[in-house]
Design a protein around this motif. Structure first.
Motif, PDB file in Angstrom:
ATOM      1  N   GLY A 197      -6.589  15.408  27.713  1.00 51.02           N
ATOM      2  CA  GLY A 197      -6.837  16.836  27.840  1.00 51.02           C
ATOM      3  C   GLY A 197      -8.279  17.222  27.581  1.00 51.02           C
ATOM      4  O   GLY A 197      -8.640  18.402  27.643  1.00 51.02           O
ATOM      5  N   LEU A 198      -9.140  16.234  27.277  1.00 46.16           N
ATOM      6  CA  LEU A 198     -10.562  16.502  27.091  1.00 46.16           C
ATOM      7  C   LEU A 198     -11.241  16.663  28.454  1.00 46.16           C
ATOM      8  O   LEU A 198     -10.639  16.432  29.498  1.00 46.16           O
ATOM      9  CB  LEU A 198     -11.213  15.343  26.338  1.00 46.16           C
ATOM     10  CG  LEU A 198     -10.672  15.024  24.937  1.00 46.16           C
ATOM     11  CD1 LEU A 198     -11.346  13.764  24.397  1.00 46.16           C
ATOM     12  CD2 LEU A 198     -10.894  16.192  23.991  1.00 46.16           C
ATOM     13  N   ALA A 199     -12.507  17.052  28.417  1.00 44.81           N
ATOM     14  CA  ALA A 199     -13.291  17.069  29.652  1.00 44.81           C
ATOM     15  C   ALA A 199     -13.432  15.637  30.162  1.00 44.81           C
ATOM     16  O   ALA A 199     -13.307  14.673  29.399  1.00 44.81           O
ATOM     17  CB  ALA A 199     -14.660  17.681  29.397  1.00 44.81           C
ATOM     18  N   LEU A 257     -11.633  17.912  17.319  1.00 48.02           N
ATOM     19  CA  LEU A 257     -11.767  18.580  16.023  1.00 48.02           C
ATOM     20  C   LEU A 257     -13.205  18.547  15.533  1.00 48.02           C
ATOM     21  O   LEU A 257     -13.756  19.564  15.083  1.00 48.02           O
ATOM     22  CB  LEU A 257     -10.849  17.902  15.002  1.00 48.02           C
ATOM     23  CG  LEU A 257     -10.908  18.429  13.570  1.00 48.02           C
ATOM     24  CD1 LEU A 257     -10.403  19.861  13.512  1.00 48.02           C
ATOM     25  CD2 LEU A 257     -10.086  17.541  12.643  1.00 48.02           C
ATOM     26  N   CYS A 258     -13.846  17.390  15.634  1.00 52.25           N
ATOM     27  CA  CYS A 258     -15.236  17.276  15.189  1.00 52.25           C
ATOM     28  C   CYS A 258     -16.172  18.090  16.089  1.00 52.25           C
ATOM     29  O   CYS A 258     -17.106  18.735  15.607  1.00 52.25           O
ATOM     30  CB  CYS A 258     -15.664  15.810  15.154  1.00 52.25           C
ATOM     31  SG  CYS A 258     -14.855  14.853  13.848  1.00 52.25           S
ATOM     32  N   GLY A 259     -15.904  18.062  17.387  1.00 50.38           N
ATOM     33  CA  GLY A 259     -16.722  18.842  18.305  1.00 50.38           C
ATOM     34  C   GLY A 259     -16.659  20.330  18.009  1.00 50.38           C
ATOM     35  O   GLY A 259     -17.646  21.063  18.175  1.00 50.38           O
ATOM     36  N   ALA A 260     -15.492  20.791  17.543  1.00 46.57           N
ATOM     37  CA  ALA A 260     -15.327  22.216  17.241  1.00 46.57           C
ATOM     38  C   ALA A 260     -16.193  22.658  16.067  1.00 46.57           C
ATOM     39  O   ALA A 260     -16.429  23.852  15.874  1.00 46.57           O
ATOM     40  CB  ALA A 260     -13.856  22.508  16.944  1.00 46.57           C
ATOM     41  N   MET A 261     -16.682  21.699  15.273  1.00 47.20           N
ATOM     42  CA  MET A 261     -17.563  22.026  14.152  1.00 47.20           C
ATOM     43  C   MET A 261     -18.965  22.387  14.625  1.00 47.20           C
ATOM     44  O   MET A 261     -19.774  22.902  13.843  1.00 47.20           O
ATOM     45  CB  MET A 261     -17.633  20.850  13.181  1.00 47.20           C
ATOM     46  CG  MET A 261     -16.289  20.485  12.567  1.00 47.20           C
ATOM     47  SD  MET A 261     -16.418  19.002  11.517  1.00 47.20           S
ATOM     48  CE  MET A 261     -14.688  18.693  11.128  1.00 47.20           C
ATOM     49  N   LEU A 262     -19.258  22.094  15.892  1.00 49.45           N
ATOM     50  CA  LEU A 262     -20.549  22.452  16.494  1.00 49.45           C
ATOM     51  C   LEU A 262     -20.273  23.450  17.613  1.00 49.45           C
ATOM     52  O   LEU A 262     -19.719  23.083  18.651  1.00 49.45           O
ATOM     53  CB  LEU A 262     -21.243  21.214  17.079  1.00 49.45           C
ATOM     54  CG  LEU A 262     -21.672  20.139  16.080  1.00 49.45           C
ATOM     55  CD1 LEU A 262     -22.069  18.871  16.843  1.00 49.45           C
ATOM     56  CD2 LEU A 262     -22.834  20.635  15.232  1.00 49.45           C
ATOM     57  N   PRO A 263     -20.591  24.716  17.438  1.00 56.18           N
ATOM     58  CA  PRO A 263     -20.259  25.742  18.437  1.00 56.18           C
ATOM     59  C   PRO A 263     -20.729  25.372  19.838  1.00 56.18           C
ATOM     60  O   PRO A 263     -21.865  24.927  20.034  1.00 56.18           O
ATOM     61  CB  PRO A 263     -21.001  26.982  17.926  1.00 56.18           C
ATOM     62  CG  PRO A 263     -21.130  26.754  16.454  1.00 56.18           C
ATOM     63  CD  PRO A 263     -21.305  25.274  16.284  1.00 56.18           C
ATOM     64  N   GLY A 264     -19.819  25.525  20.814  1.00 56.53           N
ATOM     65  CA  GLY A 264     -20.166  25.304  22.211  1.00 56.53           C
ATOM     66  C   GLY A 264     -20.252  23.854  22.632  1.00 56.53           C
ATOM     67  O   GLY A 264     -20.709  23.562  23.739  1.00 56.53           O
ATOM     68  N   THR A 265     -19.809  22.936  21.784  1.00 52.94           N
ATOM     69  CA  THR A 265     -19.898  21.511  22.107  1.00 52.94           C
ATOM     70  C   THR A 265     -18.785  21.090  23.055  1.00 52.94           C
ATOM     71  O   THR A 265     -17.643  21.522  22.925  1.00 52.94           O
ATOM     72  CB  THR A 265     -19.836  20.676  20.818  1.00 52.94           C
ATOM     73  OG1 THR A 265     -21.015  20.935  20.059  1.00 52.94           O
ATOM     74  CG2 THR A 265     -19.748  19.192  21.114  1.00 52.94           C
ATOM     75  N   LEU A 266     -19.124  20.235  24.008  1.00 56.76           N
ATOM     76  CA  LEU A 266     -18.158  19.702  24.958  1.00 56.76           C
ATOM     77  C   LEU A 266     -17.677  18.338  24.475  1.00 56.76           C
ATOM     78  O   LEU A 266     -18.478  17.446  24.215  1.00 56.76           O
ATOM     79  CB  LEU A 266     -18.800  19.560  26.341  1.00 56.76           C
ATOM     80  CG  LEU A 266     -17.892  19.053  27.466  1.00 56.76           C
ATOM     81  CD1 LEU A 266     -16.874  20.116  27.854  1.00 56.76           C
ATOM     82  CD2 LEU A 266     -18.721  18.642  28.682  1.00 56.76           C
ATOM     83  N   ALA A 267     -16.364  18.185  24.347  1.00 56.26           N
ATOM     84  CA  ALA A 267     -15.768  16.901  23.971  1.00 56.26           C
ATOM     85  C   ALA A 267     -15.168  16.276  25.219  1.00 56.26           C
ATOM     86  O   ALA A 267     -14.420  16.928  25.944  1.00 56.26           O
ATOM     87  CB  ALA A 267     -14.697  17.104  22.904  1.00 56.26           C
ATOM     88  N   ALA A 268     -15.477  15.013  25.485  1.00 57.49           N
ATOM     89  CA  ALA A 268     -15.070  14.406  26.753  1.00 57.49           C
ATOM     90  C   ALA A 268     -14.688  12.943  26.592  1.00 57.49           C
ATOM     91  O   ALA A 268     -15.157  12.245  25.687  1.00 57.49           O
ATOM     92  CB  ALA A 268     -16.206  14.530  27.773  1.00 57.49           C
ATOM     93  N   ARG A 269     -13.832  12.501  27.497  1.00 54.95           N
ATOM     94  CA  ARG A 269     -13.550  11.073  27.649  1.00 54.95           C
ATOM     95  C   ARG A 269     -14.247  10.627  28.925  1.00 54.95           C
ATOM     96  O   ARG A 269     -13.974  11.139  30.018  1.00 54.95           O
ATOM     97  CB  ARG A 269     -12.045  10.829  27.763  1.00 54.95           C
ATOM     98  CG  ARG A 269     -11.693   9.345  27.912  1.00 54.95           C
ATOM     99  CD  ARG A 269     -10.212   9.163  28.184  1.00 54.95           C
ATOM    100  NE  ARG A 269      -9.861   7.752  28.368  1.00 54.95           N
ATOM    101  CZ  ARG A 269      -8.766   7.343  28.988  1.00 54.95           C
ATOM    102  NH1 ARG A 269      -7.902   8.235  29.491  1.00 54.95           N
ATOM    103  NH2 ARG A 269      -8.526   6.055  29.117  1.00 54.95           N
TER     104      ARG A 269
END
Length: 384
Positions: A197-199, A257-269
């Motif tokens: 479900g990630l980018a 979860l970790c990406g959400a600690m940095l506003p606007g960060t994209l988490a991807a596989r």
């Protein structure tokens, strides 16, 4: 309004919604098209949120009152304030039909007990409008929301023919909304990894190109964290691919979860056992701190063997970054070094002095065919 003019108005409404590229553009096109078709001064498109029991306004167009924003964040009304519409909320209509539109006027009779003023009548009076026509919208056989068009006090009151025409317009809007939903789902699938479900890699390519352009124009800090999930092959070989998929999903949740600690960060596989975080704006030290937290949490997963993590940021001394490809190579080289030395913490490009080994590795000529040095460049980034 003559039949030819009404037909043109219907075509213009359909074309306006078809040309929309985002849901907001589609909502605005629906409201504007209906407002024009019915010679109104104001129009709104709203959606019924069953789970919250409220009517939420998506778009307001035309002559707006001071309290009406074009795309309001919090304009919503409890369902119980609209007894005239709640009766069809949970009905279903076969064949795309639906309830007919109706007209309200500021002088209309107040329904209900003594002292009760119909919600729409009260709104017309409060906003100094003379009348409105309300057309329920049915989507996928269920009540979806409503189209609302109003006229000023000085304009002719809507008649039965206008209400019938509004019913037709609501059907056109429903078709446009269905198309928007299909396009959004297609976009979502095109830019989303199906398992986690990630980018996906395509989404990263697009966002990173935009980020590097912002860096070139405004100096924004762009940071890339690249992770290689250790032990996935062993899990697949010894416990099966279903368990391996569970490891990927769980690490994807940790990454998100970790990406959400940095506003606007994209988490991807990126593919296989490779993941990344793309941050635009936060200081490099903050990104490294989050990467360190990611390593710690990954090491605590019951499956796998932690991650090898590399970080590259334009805010660090890595030289000019003029392309997405170079930042990718730097982050990948840092991840490669982290894997080679079995580092428990992230390796950061550019932080080991003038002759930083990660920067040297990233900027060295591409390896000859057959060499085993790994970069994301083995899928070469398509853009220079």
């Amino acid at each position: 309004m003559g039949e030819d003019r009404r037909l043109r108005a219907v075509v213009e409404l359909a074309q306006g919604m078809a040309a929309a590229h985002t849901p907001r553009e589609s909502w605005r096109a629906a409201a504007l098209g209906a407002c024009h078709a019915l010679a109104g001064s104001f129009a709104a498109l709203s959606v019924w949120e069953r789970e919250l029991g409220r009517l939420r306004v998506l778009a307001n167009v035309g002559e707006r009152a001071p309290d009406e924003e074009e795309f309001p964040d919090g304009e919503a009304y409890p369902v119980h304030q609209f007894p005239e519409i709640t009766e069809f909320l949970h009905e279903r209509w076969a064949g795309g039909g639906g309830p007919n539109a109706w007209v309200e006027t500021a002088d209309g009779p107040a329904a209900g007990p003594v002292g009760y003023c119909h919600q729409r009548v009260a709104a017309l009076r409060r906003r100094r409008r003379g009348c409105c026509v309300v057309a329920p919208i049915v989507l996928h056989g269920r009540a979806w929301g409503e189209l609302y068009v109003a006229r000023p006090v000085t304009a002719p009151v809507f008649d039965r023919a206008d209400a019938d025409f509004a019913t037709v317009l609501a059907s056109v809007v429903a078709a446009g909304l269905a198309q928007t939903e299909r396009l959004e789902e297609a976009r979502r699938l095109a830019f989303t990894d199906a398992l986690t479900g990630l980018a996906n890699r395509r989404a990263v390519d697009v966002r990173l190109d935009e980020a590097i352009e912002l860096h070139r124009q405004e100096g924004a800090a762009v940071s890339l964290v690249v992770c290689d999930l250790n032990g996935l092959k062993n899990v697949n070989d010894t416990r099966g691919h279903a368990v391996g998929d569970r490891l990927l999903e769980r690490f994807g949740s940790v990454l998100s979860l970790c990406g959400a600690m940095l506003p606007g960060t994209l988490a991807a596989r990126l593919g296989g056992d490779e993941f990344c975080l793309l941050a635009v704006g936060p200081p490099a030290d903050e990104v490294v701190r989050i990467a360190d937290e990611l390593c710690r949490r990954a090491d605590e997963l019951e499956l796998g063997e932690g991650v090898a993590c590399g970080v590259a940021s334009t805010a660090d001394p890595i030289g000019p970054v003029r392309s997405a490809r170079r930042l990718f190579r730097l982050a990948d080289a840092a991840q490669y070094r982290a894997k080679a030395v079995r580092a428990a913490k992230p390796v950061v490009a550019g932080r080991e002095g003038p002759d930083d080994p990660v920067v040297r590795l990233a900027d060295a000529p591409s390896p000859a065919r057959g060499e085993r040095r790994r970069f994301r460049g083995r899928h070469e980034h398509p853009r220079p």
